[in-house]
Every structure is written in structure tokens, then in C-alpha cells.
Design an enzyme around this catalytic site. Structure first.
Site: not given
Length: 312
Positions: A2-7, A22, A114
Site C-alpha cells: 500500500g501507500t505506506y504499508a505492506t500487508v 499490516k 476513503d
């Protein structure tokens, strides 16, 4: 990613349940991203069957890991797997769950900001849960000025597209209308690539706003600068033929230009569109364990082993 994270998908050694991890990378110069802090602080206080559960927080020097309950899919993937042709019964069930989760947030003065199919998670039982609260904000009174660059373009209401920064819970309700349409038709309602194109798609279908449909619009400088043609509103049923009369009425109430008139999540839950689901669905508590399907199995198909809400 994602924009600021990896899941990541993981398994709890304690319970052996699947979890979603996350992992948010921490930059030493900046510390934890404000979106991550916002998500943690809000989710710690949101405990509802239709909101993703935050189980734990692991904080190390290099990263912040949020441990969420695991759900198999999201609404976007679900639509893809259905060949973009969802059962209209399932549309109604997912819609009710979305409104339940949102009503719980709005009652606590929290805006999601969002909403989109990718942020609505679905498990194998058919439960839908709101996720990704990175852009969510607690709404204080009086309303503070927020950034107008928040909601994903396709689900962004016209008031925000035209520069409004003083918004409240109606910002989420426009997105709910776009999602209802997308579930019923199989394609996004207003897939604009730019702000001007997005507004053009909206006005071409719903009619170019006037003082009668949107008080004060004629004095909006951005609106006047675009010089949009005077489109007349089209008949919604022609564009969403699979929705019944009550469904079209609810869709129309969600997609009103004037934010003061746009239906609330709480009022939408009482809409006649949901009458066919029975009265027991309104007796559910806000508990995490209070799933719609505890009531619903008894209402729809009690003898069936296969959940009646899941496509075969």
C-alpha cells in the site's frame, strides 16, 4: 503493498487463527506516519461486527505492525469473481452491512473518507467489514477544515470535487451510493480520470446542479469556471435496471447534491429497500460477535448447509 504499508498473511501461534499483518515502515527522521497513528487510535475504539478488528499492535525500532483479523477477499475481488454480476439479494445484504458499520462510525463522529470496494473486506461467511481507516478522521464540533484531497476520485462527492473543505458525514454517503450502483451494475458509476471529467460524468447523469438542487452552487467559483453544459437529470432506472423501485429510491437519496438533504447511514438502514430482510436485522447489537447472519440464517434458508447469501 500500500501507500505506506505492506500487508502479510499470518497465523497466530496463540489461537492458530489467520491474521493480516499490516507492517508500517518507520523512517527515523519522521517517526510513525500520521496515517498509521490515526488508524491505530481510531480502530482501538471501534468495536463492531462490520468493522475490521484490530487485535494487537507490535512496535519495534524499524516498524509498526498492526495485527488485524483476516478476511479472504474484498468487494472489488468479489465482484471480479462474480463476473461483475452479483446476486441482487447479496447486493442488499452487503449494502445493509456497509451501512451498519458506517452508522456506528458516524454516531461516534468518525468519518471514513476513503470508501471504495477495495476497502470493504469480505470473509467466507459473507460478512462485510469496513477497513483501511488511514484517511479517517474524528469529526470535532464545530467542523474543522480538512484537506479536500482525500477520497479516491471515483467515489468523491461533488462538493469536495468543487473545493469544499468543511464537510461532515455526508461525504461518506455519496461513496455508499456509488458502491450500491457498482454492485448492481458491475462497473464503477463515475470513473473519471480528472476532477473535471469526474464532475462531467456526474452532471451528465444526475443533471447539472441548479440553485433548486444545490443551494449556493451558482456562486461557487470553481463550478462557474468549468462552464458545464446544462444537462437534464436522466432516469436512474435506465442505468441501473436490476435495482427495484425501493433500491432506486435509496440510490437517489444517497446521490443528492445538497449535503443537508443527503440521507444519513442511520436513516438509510430504515429504508424500505431492506424490508425483505425481515425485522430481526434491526435488533442486532453493536457487538463484534453480533453478525447479521446469526439472525439471517433463521430468516432465509435455515435448512441449507451452503450459506444462501454466497453465490454458487
Amino acid at each position: 503493498n500500500g501507500t505506506y504499508a505492506t500487508v502479510f498473511k499470518g497465523r497466530s501461534k496463540l489461537t492458530e487463527n489467520l491474521v493480516a499483518l499490516k507492517e508500517i515502515r518507520l523512517e527515523h527522521e519522521e517517526g510513525a506516519p500520521c496515517t498509521a497513528i490515526r488508524e491505530v487510535s481510531l480502530l482501538k475504539n471501534l468495536k463492531h461486527a462490520n468493522i475490521v478488528t484490530l487485535h494487537d499492535i507490535i512496535h519495534t525500532e524499524r516498524c509498526l505492525t498492526l495485527v488485524f483479523e483476516y478476511l479472504d477477499s474484498d468487494l472489488k475481488q468479489y465482484l471480479d469473481n462474480c463476473g461483475n454480476l452479483m446476486s441482487m439479494h447479496n447486493v442488499k445484504i452487503f449494502m445493509f452491512q456497509l451501512l451498519r458499520g458506517l452508522s456506528y462510525c458516524h454516531t461516534r463522529k468518525i468519518l471514513h473518507r476513503d470508501l471504495k470496494p477495495q476497502n470493504l473486506l469480505i470473509n467466507e461467511t459473507g460478512e462485510l467489514k469496513l477497513a483501511d481507516f488511514g484517511l479517517a478522521r474524528a469529526k470535532s464540533v464545530p467542523t474543522k477544515t480538512y484537506s479536500n484531497e482525500v477520497v479516491t476520485l471515483w467515489y468523491r462527492p461533488p462538493d469536495v470535487l468543487l473545493g469544499s473543505t468543511e464537510y461532515s458525514t455526508p461525504i461518506d454517503m455519496w461513496g455508499v451510493g456509488c458502491i450500491l450502483n457498482e454492485m448492481a451494475t458491475g462497473h464503477p458509476m463515475f470513473p473519471g480520470a480528472t476532477v473535471k471529467e469526474e464532475l462531467h460524468l456526474i452532471f451528465r447523469l444526475l443533471g447539472t446542479p441548479t440553485e433548486e438542487t444545490w443551494s449556493g452552487i451558482s456562486s461557487n467559483e470553481e463550478f462557474r469556471s468549468y462552464l458545464f453544459p446544462q444537462y437534464r437529470p436522466q432516469t436512474l432506472i435506465n442505468h441501473v435496471p436490476r435495482l427495484d423501485t425501493e433500491g432506486i429510491d435509496l440510490l437517489s437519496a444517497l446521490l443528492l447534491y445538497d449535503t443537508r438533504s443527503r440521507i444519513s447511514a442511520e436513516a438509510a438502514l430504515q429504508h424500505p429497500y431492506f424490508l425483505s430482510l425481515g425485522n430481526n436485522i434491526h435488533n442486532l447489537t453493536d457487538s463484534r460477535d453480533s453478525s447479521l447472519f446469526g439472525v439471517f440464517r433463521a430468516v432465509v434458508r435455515p435448512r441449507s448447509r451452503r450459506p444462501s447469501f454466497w453465490p454458487i
